[in-house]
Design a protein around this motif. Sequence first.
Motif, short mmCIF file in Angstrom:
data_model
loop_
_atom_site.label_atom_id
_atom_site.label_comp_id
_atom_site.label_asym_id
_atom_site.label_seq_id
_atom_site.Cartn_x
_atom_site.Cartn_y
_atom_site.Cartn_z
N ILE A 66 49.86 34.38 10.57
CA ILE A 66 50.74 35.63 10.50
C ILE A 66 51.68 35.48 8.74
CG2 ILE A 66 53.19 37.62 11.15
CD1 ILE A 66 52.53 36.48 13.90
N PHE A 67 52.54 34.21 8.72
CA PHE A 67 53.24 34.16 7.97
C PHE A 67 53.00 33.28 6.37
CE2 PHE A 67 56.23 34.91 11.27
CZ PHE A 67 56.66 36.44 10.60
N GLU A 68 52.45 31.84 6.80
CA GLU A 68 52.28 31.19 5.79
C GLU A 68 50.87 31.44 5.18
OE1 GLU A 68 54.91 27.76 7.97
OE2 GLU A 68 53.94 29.19 8.14
N ARG A 69 50.07 31.98 6.32
CA ARG A 69 48.60 32.29 5.15
C ARG A 69 48.73 32.59 4.47
NH1 ARG A 69 43.45 34.80 7.50
NH2 ARG A 69 44.67 36.08 9.11
N ASN A 70 49.43 34.18 4.81
CA ASN A 70 49.38 35.43 3.93
C ASN A 70 50.48 35.40 3.02
OD1 ASN A 70 46.95 36.09 5.54
ND2 ASN A 70 48.89 36.41 6.63
N MET A 71 51.35 34.31 3.22
CA MET A 71 53.03 34.35 2.10
C MET A 71 53.31 34.84 0.79
SD MET A 71 55.78 35.25 3.08
CE MET A 71 55.96 35.23 4.68
N PHE A 72 51.71 33.85 0.11
CA PHE A 72 51.86 34.28 -1.89
C PHE A 72 51.14 35.49 -2.38
CE2 PHE A 72 50.83 29.83 -0.97
CZ PHE A 72 51.49 29.43 -1.90
N THR A 73 51.01 36.24 -0.85
CA THR A 73 49.72 37.75 -1.06
C THR A 73 50.33 38.61 -0.38
OG1 THR A 73 48.42 37.12 0.86
CG2 THR A 73 47.21 37.07 -1.37
N MET A 74 51.77 37.94 0.20
CA MET A 74 52.24 39.51 1.09
C MET A 74 53.72 39.12 1.35
SD MET A 74 49.16 40.18 3.91
CE MET A 74 50.45 39.37 5.03
N ALA A 75 54.30 38.61 0.31
CA ALA A 75 55.93 38.20 0.91
C ALA A 75 56.70 39.63 0.98
CB ALA A 75 56.37 37.37 -0.26
N ASP A 76 55.93 40.79 -0.02
CA ASP A 76 56.76 41.90 -0.20
C ASP A 76 56.48 42.53 0.30
OD1 ASP A 76 59.06 40.36 -1.75
OD2 ASP A 76 57.67 40.33 -3.58
N ARG A 77 55.54 42.56 1.48
CA ARG A 77 55.01 43.96 1.80
C ARG A 77 55.71 44.09 3.52
NH1 ARG A 77 48.87 43.52 3.60
NH2 ARG A 77 48.57 43.57 1.21
#
Length: 630
Positions: A66-77
Amino acid sequence: MSDRLHTLSGYLYEYQKSVTQPEEFWARIADSFYWRKRWSKTLKWNFKDPDVKWFVNGKLNITENIFERNMFTMADRPAIIWEPNDPNEASRTLTYKELFHEVCRFANALKAKGIEKGDRVIIYMPMVPEAAVAMLACARIGAIHSVVFAGFSASALADRIKDCGAKAVLTSDGNFRGSKKIAVKGLVDEALEKSPVDTVIVYQRTHQEITMKEGRDFWWHDAVADQADTNVAEEMDSEDMLFILYTSGSTGKPKGVVHTTGGYMVYTKYSFENVFQYSPGDVYWCTADIGWITGHSYIVYGPLLCGATTLMFEGVPTYPDAGRFWAVVEKHKVNQFYTAPTAIRALQAYGTEPIQGYDLSSLKVLGSVGEPINEEAWHWYHTHIGKDKCPIVDTWWQTETGGIMVSPLAGITPTKPAYATLPLPGIQLCIVDADGNELTGNGVEGNLCVKFPWPSMIRTTYGDHDRCKQTYFSTYPNMYFTGDGVKRDHDGYYRILGRVDDVINVSGHRMGTAEVENAINEHPKVIESAVVGYPHEVKGQGIYAYVICDLTNRTEENLIQEIKDSVSKIIGPIAKPDKIQLVPGLPKTRSGKIMRRILRKVAENSLDNMGDTSTLLDPEVVKQIIEGRK
């Protein structure tokens, strides 16, 4: 990589692959996740024991996906948008980065209180973002969460704490529900007298006076105050327990349905993005409570694994008025809306006036969950809410299946009112007759079974594997039996006909008749009772109780009210009988078995053909019950 299907031919092609090469099919989908160590074998199974293992020896943590895998692209979503019970209170939005920090802080707080991998943690909380934080923090450190719907009684809560041997309870001081302020901590204290735990963490929601026990009870805000917002996730095996969720069965004691990490993760994400056709940037809203499987799979895990924006709603559909759902849709520009037929029918009763003046043009997909939706409600929903342009995904699935099993894919599968339509890829359904013979072809009706495992299926019932075997795998050899009747029409579409066992579906929540009977029988004046379901215009099914009792020092009215109060106290208001008929006796066979078929007919007011009553010990009792009904 997205595994989203885009066309009906795409669905048919994928479905064919999924049933001819199931292991290759699910391995391809699972490969899009982050695994610390890839699995050595995709599937090992037999339905005899039963023993099912997916992605064998794979290592992962669901929260890293949920977090680490997507953090670069979704941090502010936006991850969670929270809409409170009172529309005058401000809503809250947590981005993925903010949610991640909250989860890490609370995970550290749990560890500081001695919670470790494998410990069971009960979550008994209102619909606030912290409830999702609690679930994810448990998953982060490898603790097994068991969410108990906060409408259940102290007694029901105590049973669940005891059954899973919980080490901690996460709760609130109180809950808001419509115009009511509900005291919650007192119920928890009462439950803990019967089933003690080491630690209680209390989220401050209503600011009411509560008792805090020294050394056991801690405020949530104090517990997280000094914690770091980083946390290294615990490595989990694919088959390590993720959560236990209690569900009613046809025998009295609720059973703890166990879901494991890897398969549940893969299936909830896959089913979510395909059924709802979720696109990045959409706002998705499921109106369920996280106390039910719908909240687990389609408010928390499924949407967050997809990087979706999921809306959490604390309130009820009719507060402060019957336009509340539509006000929320307009306010947050909701694109996918997923609710229960009970809610739709309740709102339908108010007519279309409460909808007027709200802009529902953001809606793209409507969903239905919890029970089969009747045609009238389907058409009302489609016309007045969807403005005849939103596909309705009428989803069929269960606590035990972990995810949606039969449903249209939004905008892809042609829909038909009251039909759940077609199985999702990977789901191998079959219809059998009473003797277990498979009914092939179309235009058939029988019992719904599944003949091959899927990743998110139940693994066991907590602490009692034999019960899992007896309930789901013993009726028909080598099949999972759903307990539901079904019809497959001439197009091959499935229509779910409801329960065929002693379980009543009240507003989409399963209630075992034995559990309700046990609660009624606790009343000192009750001699015996029998409970059946009957058609209810809002709830789908209502609870009809036949009660033999001692009326000494009581009026009928008083006693009926006392029995209802007693059931509310033992199970919760959700199980309170809609109708109680005091009867002189119950229709029993000579071997002492209650003939429920007759009681159902009386409850439904189908009095023309009572069938064969010659095997009854006292046929006269049927006439007396019918007279009493009139």
